[in-house]
Scaffold this motif. Structure first.
Motif, mmCIF file in Angstrom:
data_model
loop_
_atom_site.group_PDB
_atom_site.id
_atom_site.type_symbol
_atom_site.label_atom_id
_atom_site.label_comp_id
_atom_site.label_asym_id
_atom_site.label_seq_id
_atom_site.Cartn_x
_atom_site.Cartn_y
_atom_site.Cartn_z
ATOM 1 N N HIS A 1 5.826 31.395 16.560
ATOM 2 C CA HIS A 1 4.652 31.285 17.437
ATOM 3 C C HIS A 1 3.365 31.123 16.614
ATOM 4 N N GLN A 2 3.254 30.036 15.878
ATOM 5 C CA GLN A 2 2.075 29.731 15.073
ATOM 6 C C GLN A 2 1.534 28.365 15.463
ATOM 7 N N ASP A 3 0.340 28.093 14.961
ATOM 8 C CA ASP A 3 -0.240 26.761 15.112
ATOM 9 C C ASP A 3 0.549 25.822 14.205
ATOM 10 N N LEU A 4 1.331 24.970 14.808
ATOM 11 C CA LEU A 4 2.244 24.119 14.028
ATOM 12 C C LEU A 4 1.530 23.020 13.259
ATOM 13 N N ARG A 5 0.280 22.853 13.491
ATOM 14 C CA ARG A 5 -0.446 21.817 12.758
ATOM 15 C C ARG A 5 -0.837 22.276 11.361
ATOM 16 N N LYS A 6 -0.917 23.593 11.150
ATOM 17 C CA LYS A 6 -1.407 24.144 9.891
ATOM 18 C C LYS A 6 -0.247 24.500 8.962
ATOM 19 N N PRO A 7 -0.317 24.089 7.707
ATOM 20 C CA PRO A 7 0.760 24.403 6.756
ATOM 21 C C PRO A 7 0.621 25.823 6.194
ATOM 22 N N TYR A 8 0.792 26.781 7.073
ATOM 23 C CA TYR A 8 0.685 28.166 6.644
ATOM 24 C C TYR A 8 1.786 28.976 7.312
ATOM 25 N N ASP A 9 2.484 29.761 6.506
ATOM 26 C CA ASP A 9 3.563 30.608 6.996
ATOM 27 C C ASP A 9 3.050 32.048 7.036
ATOM 28 N N LYS A 10 2.832 32.534 8.265
ATOM 29 C CA LYS A 10 2.273 33.882 8.366
ATOM 30 C C LYS A 10 3.323 34.959 8.121
ATOM 31 N N VAL A 11 4.580 34.587 8.139
ATOM 32 C CA VAL A 11 5.619 35.543 7.778
ATOM 33 C C VAL A 11 5.619 35.741 6.267
ATOM 34 N N ALA A 12 5.602 34.632 5.527
ATOM 35 C CA ALA A 12 5.525 34.720 4.064
ATOM 36 C C ALA A 12 4.100 34.900 3.572
ATOM 37 N N ARG A 13 3.119 34.678 4.459
ATOM 38 C CA ARG A 13 1.704 34.819 4.146
ATOM 39 C C ARG A 13 1.305 33.953 2.944
ATOM 40 N N LYS A 14 1.552 32.681 3.062
ATOM 41 C CA LYS A 14 1.160 31.750 2.003
ATOM 42 C C LYS A 14 0.992 30.358 2.580
ATOM 43 N N ARG A 15 0.204 29.584 1.875
ATOM 44 C CA ARG A 15 0.038 28.193 2.235
ATOM 45 C C ARG A 15 1.238 27.396 1.746
ATOM 46 N N LEU A 16 1.512 26.329 2.440
ATOM 47 C CA LEU A 16 2.713 25.553 2.160
ATOM 48 C C LEU A 16 2.355 24.188 1.591
ATOM 49 N N SER A 17 3.143 23.762 0.629
ATOM 50 C CA SER A 17 3.011 22.403 0.101
ATOM 51 C C SER A 17 3.586 21.428 1.119
ATOM 52 N N PRO A 18 3.290 20.153 0.952
ATOM 53 C CA PRO A 18 3.840 19.181 1.930
ATOM 54 C C PRO A 18 5.345 19.269 2.104
ATOM 55 N N PRO A 19 6.157 19.344 1.014
ATOM 56 C CA PRO A 19 7.606 19.490 1.247
ATOM 57 C C PRO A 19 7.960 20.808 1.933
ATOM 58 N N GLU A 20 7.265 21.890 1.545
ATOM 59 C CA GLU A 20 7.539 23.176 2.177
ATOM 60 C C GLU A 20 7.131 23.173 3.649
ATOM 61 N N TYR A 21 6.041 22.497 3.945
ATOM 62 C CA TYR A 21 5.591 22.428 5.334
ATOM 63 C C TYR A 21 6.610 21.705 6.215
ATOM 64 N N GLU A 22 7.174 20.611 5.694
ATOM 65 C CA GLU A 22 8.166 19.866 6.479
ATOM 66 C C GLU A 22 9.394 20.725 6.742
#
Length: 559
Positions: free
Chosen positions: A329-350
Motif C-alpha cells: 500500500h504505497q505510492d507506486l510511482r515513487k521508487p522507495y520501499d518503506k519496508v526496507a526504508r531505502k530508495r530503489l535503483s531503476p532495476p530494483e524499482y522494477e
C-alpha cells in the motif's frame, strides 16, 4: 457386344449339355484378357480344340460317321444357312474348305496378311426355332442388362475420387460410429450474446474502516451512517450489483439495470468482517474487498485490527469478491520501499513494482484459490507504466479514487470510485444525484429491478419477430393505481397498454413493426402515492428488423 457374345455362347453350350464349354465361355473372358499375347477371339475356340481332340480320340471313327450323318441331315434341313456359313469360312481362310468336316471347321491361318495367329472356330449346323430358342430369347435381355449395369458400376468406381493419403487406423483404437462422426462434423450451435443496455450508468463507492469513534475521518465511518447510505440506495431504486456482473456488462455478456451501484471496501480491516458485512447481508448487497497482502494479519502491517486469512476464506465461501490492492500500500510511482526504508535503483524499482502489482495477485490467488482480475491503485496514484504492468499481469480493470459515473464505454484502465469519508457526507449525496432520475426538484422515482416483474420479452433476450408481445407483472410493486400505469416503447413512444387489476399484468401487442435491432421498454406506475419505474431492453433478430425496414413496393397501376 463382347458380353452379349459370351452370354449367347454360354446358353448354347448349356442347351446341348456341354457344361465344360459353358464354364470356359463364362470364365475365359475374365481370366484370359489379363494374359499378354492371348487374343479374346480365340479363347473359347482354344479350349474347344482340346475338348474336341480328347473326345475324338476316345470315340474314333464311330464319332466321324455319326457326325457326318448328322451334318448331312442338318444340311438338308438348312441348305441356305449351311452354304452361307461355308462360304464365310472359305473367304476367311481359303484352305479351310479342303480340311473342313461337316460338324467342325478348324483352321490355323499362316498367311502373311494375318499378322496375328488367329484361332478360328465355326459350327455351321443350326437348330430350328423351338421352345428352347424362346427360353434363350427371354434370358438374353436379362444377361445384357446385368452386363451393362456391371460396366456402369465399374465406370463409377473408376471415376470416383480416391482419398489422398488416408490416415491409418491406430492399433486397438475403435472407429467412431457414423452417428458420432455426423455429430462431430455438424456445425456448432450459434451462441447469441444477450442484448445489453448501453445507456446504463454505474457508480462505485469506496469504504475503509467502520468504527463508532471516528479518529481518522478520511478513512473511517460510523456503522449507523453506513447503514443509512445503504437504505438510501434502496429507496432511490439504485440496484447494487457485483463487480463481476459489472465486468460482464462491459464485455457485452450480461445486462444490468439502468442505474447501479458497486460497493467496495479497501485494505483489509477486521471491522469489515465484523461490522460492514452483517449490514450488507441485511440488505442482500454484494460487495468487493480490495486487499493489500502485507496488511493481512501476520503481514508486515497486519496488526491486531487487521483481517485474517481465515476470515477472508469465510467471506470468499459466502460469495464475496476479493481483489488486489498492492502488497504494501504505497505510492507506486515513487521508487522507495518503506519496508526496507531505502530508495530503489531503476532495476530494483522494477523488481519491487512487479512484487507490488504481480506478487500480491499471485499470493491472493494461491492462498484463497480465487481468480483476481481487478486492481485498486493505492491512493489513486498511477501512471502509464503502472497501468502497463497491471495489464501485463492479467488485470481486467484498474480502479482509482476519482469518482465519476461509469458508462458502457468507460475505459477499464482508469475506473473512478467515490471514496466515502466521515467528514464529507456530501460526496455520497452528489454521487447518487449523478445517476438519479430526480433532478431540479422533480418528484423522486423508485427504480424496480425487472427480475421481479417477469417481463416478456425478458431483459437481454433476442426475439425473432418485429411484432412482439410486451408484458410485465406489477404485483411486486405493491398496490398499483390502474390509471397511473404507462408503457413506453422506443421508436413508438407511449403505447395504449392494457392493465388487469386482478392479475396486476400490463401488456401490449406491438402492431407497428419495430425497425431497430434493440428495443427499450419503460414502464411506470404509482404505488402508495410514490412513482415507481422500471425499464428493460431486448433485441430483435436482424432478419426480422431488416424485413420491417424494407419499404413495401407500390404496385404499378395497370394501363
Amino acid at each position: 457386344m463382347r458380353f452379349a457374345q459370351f452370354a449367347i455362347q454360354t446358353l448354347c453350350y448349356i442347351e446341348r449339355g456341354n457344361f465344360l464349354r459353358a464354364s470356359v465361355a463364362t470364365v475365359g473372358p475374365v481370366i484370359f484378357p489379363t494374359m499378354s499375347g492371348v487374343h479374346h477371339d480365340g479363347i473359347e475356340s482354344f479350349a474347344g480344340i482340346f475338348h474336341r481332340c480328347r473326345w475324338h480320340r476316345r470315340t474314333g471313327g464311330q464319332r466321324n460317321e455319326e457326325t457326318q450323318s448328322k451334318s448331312t441331315v442338318d444340311q438338308s434341313r438348312h441348305p441356305i444357312s449351311y452354304s452361307r456359313s461355308s462360304s464365310s469360312a472359305k473367304n476367311f481362310c481359303p484352305e479351310m474348305s479342303k480340311r473342313s468336316r461337316p460338324s467342325l471347321v478348324l483352321a490355323w491361318c499362316f498367311e502373311a496378311r494375318f499378322r496375328k495367329k488367329r484361332l478360328f472356330f465355326m459350327r455351321p449346323e443350326l437348330k430350328a426355332f423351338t421352345s428352347i430358342m424362346l427360353t434363350r430369347s427371354a434370358l438374353l435381355p436379362l444377361l445384357l442388362a446385368f452386363s451393362v449395369s456391371t460396366c456402369k458400376k465399374h465406370e463409377n468406381l473408376a471415376a470416383s475420387p480416391q482419398p489422398q493419403n488416408p490416415t491409418p487406423k491406430a492399433f486397438g483404437v475403435a472407429t467412431a460410429s457414423p452417428s458420432i462422426n455426423a455429430a462431430a462434423n455438424s456445425p456448432a450451435p450459434k451462441t447469441t450474446k444477450p442484448v445489453v443496455d448501453q445507456t446504463a450508468q454505474v457508480i462505485v463507492f469506496g469504504y475503509h474502516r467502520f468504527v463508532t469513534n471516528v479518529r481518522h475521518p478520511d478513512t473511517e465511518i460510523m456503522p449507523a451512517a453506513f447503514e443509512a447510505q445503504m437504505t438510501e440506495l434502496k429507496n432511490r431504486g439504485i440496484t447494487v450489483i457485483g463487480m463481476q456482473d459489472f465486468l460482464a456488462w462491459k464485455r457485452g455478456e450480461k445486462n444490468i439495470p439502468p442505474r447501479c451501484a458497486i460497493i467496495t471496501i479497501d485494505d483489509g480491516w477486521k471491522s469489515q468482517y465484523e461490522v460492514a458485512w452483517p449490514i450488507l447481508k441485511k440488505y442482500g448487497y454484494p460487495f468487493t474487498m480490495f486487499i493489500y497482502t502485507e496488511g493481512v494479519r501476520g503481514g508486515h502491517f497486519g496488526g491486531g485490527e487487521a483481517i485474517t486469512w481465515e476470515q477472508l476464506a469465510e467471506m470468499r465461501d459466502a460469495g464475496i469478491d476479493i481483489e488486489a490492492h498492492s502488497a504494501t500500500h504505497q505510492d507506486l510511482r515513487k521508487p522507495y520501499d518503506k519496508v526496507a526504508r531505502k530508495r530503489l535503483s531503476p532495476p530494483e524499482y522494477e523488481q519491487w513494482l512487479q512484487n507490488e502489482i504481480v506478487g500480491c495477485k499471485q499470493l491472493l490467488e494461491q492462498r484463497l484459490g480465487i481468480k483476481v482480475n481487478c486492481f485498486a491503485v493505492p491512493y489513486g496514484f498511477y501512471n502509464e507504466h503502472i497501468k502497463e504492468v497491471a495489464r501485463n499481469a492479467g488485470y481486467e480493470a484498474i480502479f482509482t479514487v476519482y469518482g465519476q459515473p461509469l458508462t458502457y464505454n468507460a475505459p477499464l484502465n482508469s475506473l473512478g470510485r467515490y471514496m466515502i469519508e466521515a467528514n464529507k457526507p456530501k460526496v455520497f449525496a452528489d454521487a447518487v444525484k449523478m445517476i438519479g432520475t430526480s433532478t431540479g426538484g422533480a418528484a423522486a422515482v423508485a427504480e424496480v429491478a425487472t427480475t421481479n416483474l417477469a417481463t416478456q420479452p425478458a431483459d437481454g433476450e433476442t426475439v425473432r419477430t418485429a411484432l412482439p408481445l410486451i408484458r410485465a407483472n406489477l404485483s411486486a410493486m405493491g398496490p398499483v393505481d390502474p390509471g397511473s400505469v404507462q408503457l413506453r416503447v422506443s421508436g413508438l413512444g407511449l403505447v395504449p397498454a392494457s392493465f388487469d387489476a386482478k392479475t396486476q399484468i400490463v401488456s401490449y401487442q406491438v402492431t407497428q413493426k419495430l425497425r431497430e435491432k434493440t428495443c427499450t421498454v419503460i414502464l411506470s406506475a404509482k404505488s402508495s402515492g410514490k412513482k415507481i419505474e422500471t425499464h428493460w431492453t431486448f433485441g430483435i433478430e436482424e432478419t426480422a428488423a431488416a424485413t420491417s425496414t424494407s419499404p413495401t413496393p407500390t404496385p404499378t397501376p395497370k394501363k
